[in-house]
Design a protein around this motif. Structure first.
Motif, PDB file in Angstrom:
ATOM      1  N   HIS A   5      68.868  15.398  50.282  1.00  0.00           N
ATOM      2  CA  HIS A   5      68.516  14.535  51.414  1.00  0.00           C
ATOM      3  C   HIS A   5      69.404  14.786  52.625  1.00  0.00           C
ATOM      4  O   HIS A   5      69.033  14.414  53.744  1.00  0.00           O
ATOM      5  N   SER A   6      70.548  15.396  52.437  1.00  0.00           N
ATOM      6  CA  SER A   6      71.459  15.620  53.561  1.00  0.00           C
ATOM      7  C   SER A   6      71.036  16.796  54.434  1.00  0.00           C
ATOM      8  O   SER A   6      71.568  16.970  55.531  1.00  0.00           O
ATOM      9  N   ARG A   7      70.088  17.617  53.958  1.00  0.00           N
ATOM     10  CA  ARG A   7      69.634  18.777  54.733  1.00  0.00           C
ATOM     11  C   ARG A   7      68.106  18.773  54.816  1.00  0.00           C
ATOM     12  O   ARG A   7      67.430  19.662  54.271  1.00  0.00           O
ATOM     13  N   PRO A   8      67.549  17.787  55.517  1.00  0.00           N
ATOM     14  CA  PRO A   8      66.085  17.654  55.551  1.00  0.00           C
ATOM     15  C   PRO A   8      65.378  18.855  56.170  1.00  0.00           C
ATOM     16  O   PRO A   8      64.305  19.247  55.694  1.00  0.00           O
ATOM     17  N   MET A   9      65.953  19.456  57.220  1.00  0.00           N
ATOM     18  CA  MET A   9      65.268  20.579  57.856  1.00  0.00           C
ATOM     19  C   MET A   9      65.274  21.813  56.961  1.00  0.00           C
ATOM     20  O   MET A   9      64.344  22.627  57.022  1.00  0.00           O
ATOM     21  N   HIS A  10      66.296  21.967  56.139  1.00  0.00           N
ATOM     22  CA  HIS A  10      66.283  23.072  55.176  1.00  0.00           C
ATOM     23  C   HIS A  10      65.083  22.930  54.237  1.00  0.00           C
ATOM     24  O   HIS A  10      64.404  23.914  53.915  1.00  0.00           O
ATOM     25  N   ASN A  11      64.841  21.688  53.798  1.00  0.00           N
ATOM     26  CA  ASN A  11      63.686  21.427  52.938  1.00  0.00           C
ATOM     27  C   ASN A  11      62.378  21.719  53.664  1.00  0.00           C
ATOM     28  O   ASN A  11      61.468  22.340  53.106  1.00  0.00           O
ATOM     29  N   ARG A  12      62.275  21.282  54.928  1.00  0.00           N
ATOM     30  CA  ARG A  12      61.035  21.493  55.673  1.00  0.00           C
ATOM     31  C   ARG A  12      60.775  22.981  55.894  1.00  0.00           C
ATOM     32  O   ARG A  12      59.634  23.445  55.781  1.00  0.00           O
ATOM     33  N   ILE A  13      61.820  23.744  56.233  1.00  0.00           N
ATOM     34  CA  ILE A  13      61.646  25.180  56.473  1.00  0.00           C
ATOM     35  C   ILE A  13      61.225  25.894  55.196  1.00  0.00           C
ATOM     36  O   ILE A  13      60.328  26.754  55.206  1.00  0.00           O
ATOM     37  N   LEU A  14      61.846  25.543  54.073  1.00  0.00           N
ATOM     38  CA  LEU A  14      61.418  26.144  52.807  1.00  0.00           C
ATOM     39  C   LEU A  14      59.965  25.757  52.502  1.00  0.00           C
ATOM     40  O   LEU A  14      59.206  26.556  51.942  1.00  0.00           O
ATOM     41  N   GLY A  15      59.579  24.539  52.894  1.00  0.00           N
ATOM     42  CA  GLY A  15      58.190  24.131  52.725  1.00  0.00           C
ATOM     43  C   GLY A  15      57.241  25.019  53.509  1.00  0.00           C
ATOM     44  O   GLY A  15      56.170  25.393  53.020  1.00  0.00           O
ATOM     45  N   PHE A  16      57.624  25.380  54.737  1.00  0.00           N
ATOM     46  CA  PHE A  16      56.807  26.306  55.527  1.00  0.00           C
ATOM     47  C   PHE A  16      56.651  27.644  54.803  1.00  0.00           C
ATOM     48  O   PHE A  16      55.565  28.228  54.768  1.00  0.00           O
ATOM     49  N   ILE A  17      57.749  28.124  54.228  1.00  0.00           N
ATOM     50  CA  ILE A  17      57.732  29.428  53.547  1.00  0.00           C
ATOM     51  C   ILE A  17      56.853  29.370  52.299  1.00  0.00           C
ATOM     52  O   ILE A  17      56.029  30.264  52.061  1.00  0.00           O
ATOM     53  N   CYS A  18      57.023  28.314  51.501  1.00  0.00           N
ATOM     54  CA  CYS A  18      56.200  28.181  50.286  1.00  0.00           C
ATOM     55  C   CYS A  18      54.728  27.998  50.625  1.00  0.00           C
ATOM     56  O   CYS A  18      53.850  28.345  49.833  1.00  0.00           O
ATOM     57  N   ASN A  19      54.462  27.453  51.800  1.00  0.00           N
ATOM     58  CA  ASN A  19      53.102  27.216  52.241  1.00  0.00           C
ATOM     59  C   ASN A  19      52.364  28.515  52.580  1.00  0.00           C
ATOM     60  O   ASN A  19      51.134  28.593  52.489  1.00  0.00           O
ATOM     61  N   LEU A  20      53.098  29.569  52.960  1.00  0.00           N
ATOM     62  CA  LEU A  20      52.470  30.770  53.509  1.00  0.00           C
ATOM     63  C   LEU A  20      51.372  31.362  52.621  1.00  0.00           C
ATOM     64  O   LEU A  20      50.255  31.601  53.090  1.00  0.00           O
ATOM     65  N   PRO A  21      51.622  31.634  51.329  1.00  0.00           N
ATOM     66  CA  PRO A  21      50.547  32.225  50.508  1.00  0.00           C
ATOM     67  C   PRO A  21      49.374  31.283  50.250  1.00  0.00           C
ATOM     68  O   PRO A  21      48.293  31.743  49.872  1.00  0.00           O
ATOM     69  N   ILE A  22      49.564  29.992  50.436  1.00  0.00           N
ATOM     70  CA  ILE A  22      48.490  29.022  50.178  1.00  0.00           C
ATOM     71  C   ILE A  22      47.364  29.190  51.189  1.00  0.00           C
ATOM     72  O   ILE A  22      46.198  28.951  50.892  1.00  0.00           O
ATOM     73  N   GLY A  23      47.711  29.591  52.399  1.00  0.00           N
ATOM     74  CA  GLY A  23      46.695  29.914  53.396  1.00  0.00           C
ATOM     75  C   GLY A  23      46.318  28.795  54.332  1.00  0.00           C
ATOM     76  O   GLY A  23      45.861  29.042  55.446  1.00  0.00           O
ATOM     77  N   LEU A  24      46.479  27.549  53.901  1.00  0.00           N
ATOM     78  CA  LEU A  24      46.159  26.382  54.723  1.00  0.00           C
ATOM     79  C   LEU A  24      47.420  25.566  54.952  1.00  0.00           C
ATOM     80  O   LEU A  24      48.169  25.316  54.003  1.00  0.00           O
ATOM     81  N   PRO A  25      47.690  25.147  56.190  1.00  0.00           N
ATOM     82  CA  PRO A  25      48.910  24.383  56.454  1.00  0.00           C
ATOM     83  C   PRO A  25      48.858  23.012  55.788  1.00  0.00           C
ATOM     84  O   PRO A  25      47.966  22.213  56.064  1.00  0.00           O
TER      85      PRO A  25
END
Length: 321
Positions: free
Chosen positions: A99-119
């Motif tokens: 919880h202390s690094r929320p943007m790190h979590n969000r950025i990793l979420g963007f990366i994991c999202n890439l192969p899924i194809g839909l945001p």
């Protein structure tokens, strides 16, 4: 296949969702579970390896025939993409970096999202946390089918179609039940995703992008790993609204099958949920549980006692009952 379901309404209850009260009781008896709270330092490497695997697969599928591409999407790419969706689920609880690094979590979420194809990573977080807090709420919990879904897909064949169309219901249902204005991070998520999609098409062609999108859609519908969507909260035993599954598919789904444990302790990463069950086993082993996600899909379609109506619902506070 035209047999109608025996239910004609949801299971309305007037009690609070069960997980907060059980969490309190378990922690009073087993305070050591608090030591399991926090992020999983290995998670980012596992999720990153899945993303890399899918990117490398794009160079293989670009030369496949469409029939082989569909097979690869269903049997391989779709499974990885579904696992990445569940990685996004972990990230929505800040279990990748804490919880202390929320943007790190969000950025990793963007990366994991890439192969899924839909945001979807940011939008998923926005709705999923409400699913935890307001489980069963008639207007807030978008995990519950709409009344229109329940009425339209109320036969055996209808339920078969509903299972196949699950990805579209998960995408569009929140826009109907509980629409929210897009946030800045959702816009960023969309821009990042569309840029990635455009780069895939530019350098590799349309087939690799189709492989990603088709895999995501197929693995959310009539697919063994998608059985967890139904196994988690559809009422297979009266009085129980959350169910766990302890089988081998947990190995590739970040232990999402430990679903009672997850709702009781959303601050515990998936890798440690088996330890929660081990410590507080008398709370979990006595509850109904599933042994196969494939069997869940079969029973959901074939059993007239189960269907989209088989969900516990609660009136929204302030609405007339």
């Amino acid at each position: 296949m035209g047999q109608k379901v025996s239910r004609n309404d949801f299971e309305w209850v007037y009690t609070e969702e069960p997980h907060a009260s059980r969490r309190k009781i378990i922690l009073e008896k087993y305070p050591q579970i608090k030591k399991l709270f926090g992020h999983d330092p290995n998670f980012k490497w596992v999720a990153g390896a899945m993303v890399l695997t899918q990117i490398l697969a794009l160079f293989v599928v670009k030369d496949l025939s469409w029939s082989w591409l569909l097979l690869a999407a269903y049997c391989f790419g779709g499974i990885i993409n579904h696992s990445l969706m569940l990685a996004v689920h972990e990230i929505s609880h800040n279990l990748a970096f804490g919880h202390s690094r929320p943007m790190h979590n969000r950025i990793l979420g963007f990366i994991c999202n890439l192969p899924i194809g839909l945001p979807m990573s940011i939008s998923f977080k926005k709705y999923h946390l409400e699913h935890h807090r307001y489980q069963g709420d008639e207007t807030i919990d978008t995990d519950i089918p709409t009344l229109l879904e329940a009425r339209l897909f109320d036969t055996t064949f209808g339920k078969f179609l509903w299972v196949c169309l699950q990805p579209f219901f998960y995408i569009f249902r929140p826009l109907v039940i509980n629409p929210k204005p897009p946030t800045r991070l959702e816009i960023v998520n969309t821009v990042v995703q569309l840029t990635f999609n455009a780069l895939v098409v530019y350098f590799l062609g349309w087939k690799p992008l189709a492989y990603l999108l088709i895999g995501s859609i197929l693995a959310m519908g009539l697919h063994p790993v998608a059985g967890h969507f139904i196994s988690e909260h559809y009422m297979f035993a009266k009085g129980f609204e959350t169910y766990s599954y302890y089988g081998p598919l947990n190995w590739i789904t970040f232990n999402v099958g430990y679903h009672n444990e997850h709702h009781d302790f959303p601050a515990v990463p998936g890798s440690r949920l088996p330890e929660v069950k081990r410590i507080a086993k008398e709370f979990y082993e006595t509850m109904p549980q599933h042994t196969s996600w494939t069997r869940v899909l079969y029973d959901f379609i074939m059993d007239p006692a189960v269907g989209p109506y088989a969900r516990v619902k609660r009136r929204q506070r302030g609405l007339a009952s």
